[in-house]
Scaffold this active site. Structure first.
Site, mmCIF file in Angstrom:
data_model
loop_
_atom_site.group_PDB
_atom_site.id
_atom_site.type_symbol
_atom_site.label_atom_id
_atom_site.label_comp_id
_atom_site.label_asym_id
_atom_site.label_seq_id
_atom_site.Cartn_x
_atom_site.Cartn_y
_atom_site.Cartn_z
ATOM 1 N N VAL A 79 1.156 7.452 13.927
ATOM 2 C CA VAL A 79 0.474 6.339 13.242
ATOM 3 C C VAL A 79 1.139 5.011 13.607
ATOM 4 C CG1 VAL A 79 -0.112 5.343 10.995
ATOM 5 C CG2 VAL A 79 -0.325 7.807 11.348
ATOM 6 N N GLY A 80 2.466 5.034 13.725
ATOM 7 C CA GLY A 80 3.191 3.816 14.093
ATOM 8 C C GLY A 80 2.707 3.247 15.421
ATOM 9 N N GLU A 114 9.361 2.053 11.153
ATOM 10 C CA GLU A 114 10.406 3.039 10.853
ATOM 11 C C GLU A 114 9.751 4.403 10.955
ATOM 12 O OE1 GLU A 114 13.684 3.470 10.976
ATOM 13 O OE2 GLU A 114 13.504 1.502 10.029
ATOM 14 N N CYS A 118 13.198 11.338 6.824
ATOM 15 C CA CYS A 118 13.204 11.036 8.258
ATOM 16 C C CYS A 118 14.624 11.160 8.799
ATOM 17 C CB CYS A 118 12.586 9.689 8.554
ATOM 18 S SG CYS A 118 13.267 8.361 7.619
ATOM 19 N N GLY A 151 6.569 5.748 8.499
ATOM 20 C CA GLY A 151 5.722 6.939 8.562
ATOM 21 C C GLY A 151 5.863 7.614 9.907
ATOM 22 N N SER A 152 4.801 8.270 10.332
ATOM 23 C CA SER A 152 4.899 9.064 11.566
ATOM 24 C C SER A 152 4.869 8.177 12.810
ATOM 25 C CB SER A 152 3.743 10.064 11.636
ATOM 26 O OG SER A 152 2.538 9.390 11.911
ATOM 27 N N LYS A 159 0.873 -1.174 0.000
ATOM 28 C CA LYS A 159 0.000 0.000 0.000
ATOM 29 C C LYS A 159 0.910 1.223 0.000
ATOM 30 C CE LYS A 159 -1.843 3.200 2.186
ATOM 31 N NZ LYS A 159 -1.809 4.575 1.645
HETATM 32 C C1 UN1 Z 1 13.781 8.272 4.758
HETATM 33 O O1 UN1 Z 1 13.932 9.475 4.868
HETATM 34 O O2 UN1 Z 1 12.709 7.748 5.089
HETATM 35 O O3 UN1 Z 1 19.683 7.890 4.350
HETATM 36 C C2 UN1 Z 1 14.781 7.358 4.178
HETATM 37 C C3 UN1 Z 1 18.906 8.525 3.646
HETATM 38 C C4 UN1 Z 1 18.196 7.814 2.523
HETATM 39 C C5 UN1 Z 1 16.937 7.155 3.000
HETATM 40 C C6 UN1 Z 1 16.061 8.029 3.792
HETATM 41 N N1 UN1 Z 1 19.096 6.836 1.953
HETATM 42 O O4 UN1 Z 1 18.684 9.703 3.831
#
Ligand code: UN1
Length: 492
Positions: A230-231, A248, A282, A226-227, A173
């Site tokens: 929500v996680g 993650e 992230c 995601g956030s 999804k």
């Molecule tokens: C993400 O932001 O969810 O290390 C992943 C990094 C990328 C992956 C980021 N290779 O910034």
């Protein structure tokens, strides 16, 4: 370009016939396509297909499964430029970055494909005579994968390819903001020749489609990026049935710059870490912790450089910073600007939507620098997910590390120093899943574990070989060839 779900080897609309729109964040009048607004019944069909396909897919030798992944890698490689362009059009980041995103998918295809000839277990010595003892990995079953919009190729492939090499089948999804990239990925997988039902794609909202995947008892493992908010909800839902789950989630990544650092290098790192991907990673650098002796100068230089960054449509090769995802993101980031100001931080640059000239057609936000930030402020604690960096000063290495560690998150981190002893101490003391020395917080490679500590996740890692633990169950095997009853721990 296809705009449907992919279920049991066929391209189909949502049963309800409903669709949602996918628009270009750099030019809102550019409609990329309409995609199925799927419901629980579409999910149920996809899960049924995946469950059925699992019975035979798990028995396909892993090296053969790997060959299909190599083929996907080849197809993606041949289409890298086209894929990158579609990705930029649907989520905004600049072309050189969307090319990198596709490359991350290609790298993952080859890396996971190669794992087909490894998937190592352990062969050990049994404690009793004429007895063999070893461990092996076995697939889990149907994997439900829920992925975000900021890495529309890298993250789905990080999850899907390891899941497949281990012998699981998949229901993906993708974020409803990036359905086109996921569809192109699925087309590549169809062409590579995965049997019907092994990979399924269901478009739609997180609430309905994501919720139905998580709630389906036939889905045996969930991986979500995601956030944190929500996680935590997903974790509660999975906890009720002890469903295996890999999360993650958020980050509040910091770059610590010590007084002995190569300051030019640290400046390049901060600019790329904070404003690359318009801050929507992230792993983005959202805190800059500066030793007080270099802070004033460094901040001034950062502001000057950030002011000159060229905003615009990511399809224009001269643009450095693309749009943010949509108007909702502009509102969310703007709210943090107000929070920061109220908390007493000084807005040194930016702080508002960028609307000059052609930018008015899209969702752009000015690169923003907050100065005089205190470690406890919300802008220094909460993930903003935009081009905003908070500058905090420290008096010593120890204080810098305390500030760096002082959030609920622990994904990526960075220290700039020329002192090897200090660098080693930082590697030991920083609470994060990823630490860079003399490099920015972004840019992890696919063959090392990716993930974080504390509220960034639930202890799992993606990528590398560590991800195999998400998608396999361990089995310990004992074969007694002594021809008599032998009792462990008793027949000594
Ligand atoms: C993400 O932001 O969810 O290390 C992943 C990094 C990328 C992956 C980021 N290779 O910034």
């Amino acid at each position: 370009m296809k705009t449907q779900n992919f279920i049991n080897g066929r391209w189909v609309d949502a049963r309800s016939g409903k669709t949602f729109e996918n628009r270009n964040p750099a030019r809102k009048d550019d409609l990329v396509g309409k995609y199925p607004d799927s419901s629980e019944e579409d999910v149920a069909e996809a899960v049924a297909a995946a469950e059925k396909a699992y019975a035979s897919w798990r028995l396909v030798p892993a090296p053969r499964r790997g060959e299909l992944l190599y083929r996907v890698g080849e197809i993606l490689k041949g289409r890298k430029e086209d894929l990158a362009k579609v990705m930029t059009r649907e989520m905004g980041k600049v072309l050189k970055e969307t090319r990198g995103d596709v490359q991350e998918g290609i790298d993952t295809a080859y890396y996971a494909g190669g794992e087909g000839r490894r998937l190592f277990g352990q062969t050990v010595q049994a404690e009793l005579p004429n007895k063999a003892a070893y461990s092996m990995r076995q697939p889990v079953g149907v994997a439900g994968l829920i992925t975000p919009w900021n890495f529309p190729m890298a993250i789905p492939t990080w999850k899907m390819f390891p899941a497949l090499i281990c012998g699981n089948t998949v229901v993906l999804k993708p974020a409803s903001d990036t359905p086109a990239s996921a569809t192109l990925l699925m087309e590549a997988m169809e062409e590579a020749g995965f049997p019907a039902g092994v990979v399924n794609l269901v478009h739609g909202s997180g609430r309905v489609v994501g919720g139905a995947i998580v709630g389906d008892t036939r889905v045996k493992v969930i991986s979500f990026t995601g956030s944190t908010e929500v996680g935590k909800q997903i974790a509660q839902q999975c906890g009720a049935t002890l469903k295996r789950l890999s999360l993650e989630l958020g980050g509040k990544n910091a770059q610590l710059v010590m007084e002995d650092a190569d300051l030019d290098l640290a400046l390049e790192g901060a600019l790329w870490g904070a404003f690359g991907t318009t801050g929507q990673r992230c792993t983005a650098t959202s805190r800059l912790i500066l030793h007080e002796s270099i802070a004033k100068d460094f901040t001034e230089r950062l502001v000057e450089r950030a002011r000159k960054l060229r905003l615009g449509d990511g399809l224009d090769e001269s643009v450095e910073v693309g749009p943010v995802l949509n108007a909702g993101r502009i509102a969310a980031i703007s709210e943090y600007i107000e929070i920061g100001k109220k908390e007493g931080a000084r807005l040194a640059l930016g702080g508002a939507a960028a609307t000059g000239g052609a930018l008015a057609q899209g969702s752009f936000f000015q690169p923003t620098v907050f100065d005089g930030v205190k470690p406890g402020m919300r802008i220094a604690q909460e993930e903003i997910f935009g081009p905003v960096i908070s500058v905090i000063t420290c008096k010593s290495y120890e204080e810098g590390i305390d500030i760096l560690n002082g959030t609920v998150y622990g994904l990526s981190s960075s220290i700039y120093t020329r002192d090897v002893n200090r660098a080693q101490r930082a590697i030991r003391d920083i609470e994060a899943g990823i630490t860079y020395v003399n490099g920015p917080t972004i840019g992890a490679e696919v063959h090392l574990p990716f993930g974080g500590v504390k509220e960034t996740g639930n202890g799992h890692r993606e990528a590398g070989t560590t991800v195999l633990d998400v998608y396999t169950e361990w089995k310990s095997v004992y074969v007694d060839y002594s021809g008599r009853l032998q009792k462990a721990q008793i027949d000594v």
